[in-house]
Design an enzyme around this catalytic site. Structure first.
Site, PDB file in Angstrom:
ATOM      1  N   SER A 150       0.847  -1.188   0.000  1.00  0.00           N
ATOM      2  CA  SER A 150       0.000   0.000   0.000  1.00  0.00           C
ATOM      3  C   SER A 150       0.884   1.239   0.000  1.00  0.00           C
ATOM      4  CB  SER A 150      -0.902   0.010   1.234  1.00  0.00           C
ATOM      5  OG  SER A 150      -1.707   1.178   1.261  1.00  0.00           O
ATOM      6  N   SER A 338       3.253   7.694  -5.382  1.00  0.00           N
ATOM      7  CA  SER A 338       3.842   6.379  -5.591  1.00  0.00           C
ATOM      8  C   SER A 338       4.496   5.925  -4.290  1.00  0.00           C
ATOM      9  CB  SER A 338       4.893   6.426  -6.712  1.00  0.00           C
ATOM     10  OG  SER A 338       5.938   7.322  -6.385  1.00  0.00           O
ATOM     11  N   LYS A 339       4.854   4.653  -4.241  1.00  0.00           N
ATOM     12  CA  LYS A 339       5.367   4.098  -2.988  1.00  0.00           C
ATOM     13  C   LYS A 339       6.703   4.706  -2.590  1.00  0.00           C
ATOM     14  CE  LYS A 339       5.312   1.511   0.616  1.00  0.00           C
ATOM     15  NZ  LYS A 339       4.402   1.919   1.705  1.00  0.00           N
ATOM     16  N   VAL A 340       7.632   4.841  -3.546  1.00  0.00           N
ATOM     17  CA  VAL A 340       8.946   5.400  -3.244  1.00  0.00           C
ATOM     18  C   VAL A 340       9.024   6.793  -3.844  1.00  0.00           C
ATOM     19  CG1 VAL A 340      11.433   5.138  -3.499  1.00  0.00           C
ATOM     20  CG2 VAL A 340      10.002   3.104  -3.251  1.00  0.00           C
TER      21      VAL A 340
END
Length: 344
Positions: A150, A338-340
Site C-alpha cells: 500500500s 507512488s510508494k517510493v
C-alpha cells in the site's frame, strides 16, 4: 472500491503487532550494544534525517531522546546537501539517525553522506536492509515490517517508533520504559481492536480539520494529518497543542472538526485544555485521551506515556482506512502518489 477490511492498508496495519515483535527480537542486541557505545561516548548532538512519515517518526525520536537522555536533537534539511551541496560541519562525536522505508531517496542518501563525511556515526532505521542507505550506515536497524505494498506507510512507521523506543530505553537505562517496550506487540493488538467508527462519522463529509498532540504525542498527530491528506483527500493540519494557540486556532469555530491525541502525562493536559476550549466554541472535537484508558471518544489505551502515541496511531490507522473507503476512495492508491518518493 474495495471493502474496508479487504484493502492492503487494512491488512498491513493489522500486522503491526507481529511486525513490532520481529523488530524487537531482531534488533535488541544491536541496540543494546549501540546504547553502550553512546553511554561511553555521548554524542554532543543527534541529527535526524528523514522525510514524510519517517520524519514524523524522527519527531517522536526527538522527544524521546531529549526527554530520557538529555541530548539535543535537530532535524537535517536534506536540500542543504542535495540541492545546495553545502559542506556540513558537526560538533564532536555526532550521531546521525536516518529513517526510511525504502532507503533509496537521493536527497536522504546525500544528507547521510554529508553527515558521515563530517564525522557522524550513522544509524539507519530502514525497512529494506539491502538498500543504499543500509549500505552507507555504520549501524543498521532493519525494521522487519515485511513487504508494504500500500502507498500509505503503516506498519513500517510503527516499527520505526518501536525501534526508537527500544533504543532510548537501552540508552537511558529506564527500566519502566524497557518493560513497556516489551509489551508493545500485545498492546498494539489491543489498540487495533478499538472502535473509532465515531471518527469516521465525524469526518466522512469534512473538508478541513486540525489534528493536535503535544510532546511525545506530537509526531503521531503530524502523521495522522498526513494520512488523512494521503488516503482520504482531506485537508488536515497537525499542530502541537501549544503552537495551535499562536494563530491557527483563530479559524476554529462552530462545526470545525478537531481530532486530538492526549497522552496520560502532563503533556496531555495541554491537549485536553485545547480540546475543551475548541469544544466550547462549537467545534466538533474527538479526543482520544489515554488518561481515560478506553473511556474517551474515541478510545485510547493507557500505558507508559512514551508508548501511548504508538498505540493511538495504530487505532487511528484502522479508522483512516475505513474513512477513506467511506469517502469513496482507495487508500492503497492515493492520487498522484507512488510508494517510493525519489526527492532530489
Amino acid at each position: 472500491m474495495p471493502d474496508a477490511d479487504q484493502t492492503l492498508m487494512f491488512a498491513e496495519a493489522a500486522e503491526s503487532a507481529a511486525a513490532v515483535a520481529r523488530t524487537l527480537a531482531t534488533n535488541r542486541d544491536t541496540l543494546r550494544e549501540l546504547a553502550r557505545d553512546l553511554r561511553a561516548t555521548p554524542p554532543a548532538v543527534v541529527v535526524t534525517c528523514a522525510r514524510g512519515s519517517s520524519d514524523h517518526a524522527a519527531t517522536y525520536g526527538k522527544y524521546l531522546i531529549e526527554t530520557f537522555v538529555g541530548v539535543p536533537v535537530a532535524s537535517a534539511a536534506p536540500s542543504v546537501a542535495s540541492v545546495y551541496e553545502s559542506v556540513v560541519k558537526t560538533p564532536a562525536a555526532p550521531l546521525c539517525i536516518a529513517i526510511s522505508q525504502s532507503g533509496r531517496s537521493p536527497d536522504l542518501l546525500a544528507t547521510v553522506a554529508a553527515q558521515k563525511a563530517a564525522g557522524a556515526r550513522v544509524v539507519a532505521l530502514v525497512n529494506d536492509a539491502t538498500s543504499p542507505l543500509a549500505e552507507a550506515a555504520d549501524t543498521v536497524v532493519p525494521l522487519m515490517a515485511g513487504p508494504e505494498k500500500s502507498v500509505a506507510a503503516t506498519k513500517s512507521y510503527i516499527t520505526a517508533l518501536a525501534a526508537l523506543a527500544l533504543l532510548v530505553a537501552e540508552w537511558s537505562g529506564d527500566e519502566r520504559l524497557r518493560a513497556a517496550v516489551d509489551t508493545l506487540p500485545d498492546r498494539l493488538a489491543a489498540a487495533w481492536a478499538l472502535d473509532w467508527s465515531e471518527v469516521v462519522d465525524l469526518l466522512v463529509d469534512a473538508n478541513n480539520l486540525f489534528v493536535i498532540g503535544r510532546g511525545l504525542g506530537f509526531g503521531v498527530a503530524q502523521e495522522a494529518a498526513l494520512k488523512l491528506k494521503e488516503t482520504c483527500a482531506l485537508h488536515a493540519e497537525g499542530f502541537s497543542a501549544a503552537e495551535v494557540r499562536h494563530g491557527p486556532m483563530a479559524i476554529v469555530g462552530e462545526g470545525f472538526p478537531v481530532l486530538a491525541f492526549a497522552t496520560s502525562d502532563n503533556a496531555g493536559d495541554g491537549v485536553r485544555e485545547a480540546a475543551a476550549e475548541f469544544a466550547a466554541r462549537g467545534a466538533r472535537v474527538a479526543l482520544a485521551d489515554a488518561r481515560a484508558d478506553g473511556g474517551s471518544h474515541p478510545p485510547a489505551l493507557a500505558d507508559h506515556p512514551a508508548i501511548e502515541p504508538i498505540l493511538t496511531i495504530q487505532s487511528f490507522y484502522r479508522m483512516a482506512n475505513d474513512l477513506s473507503v467511506a469517502r469513496g476512495l482507495d487508500p492503497d492508491a492515493p492520487r498522484h502518489l507512488s510508494k517510493v518518493t525519489r526527492t532530489l
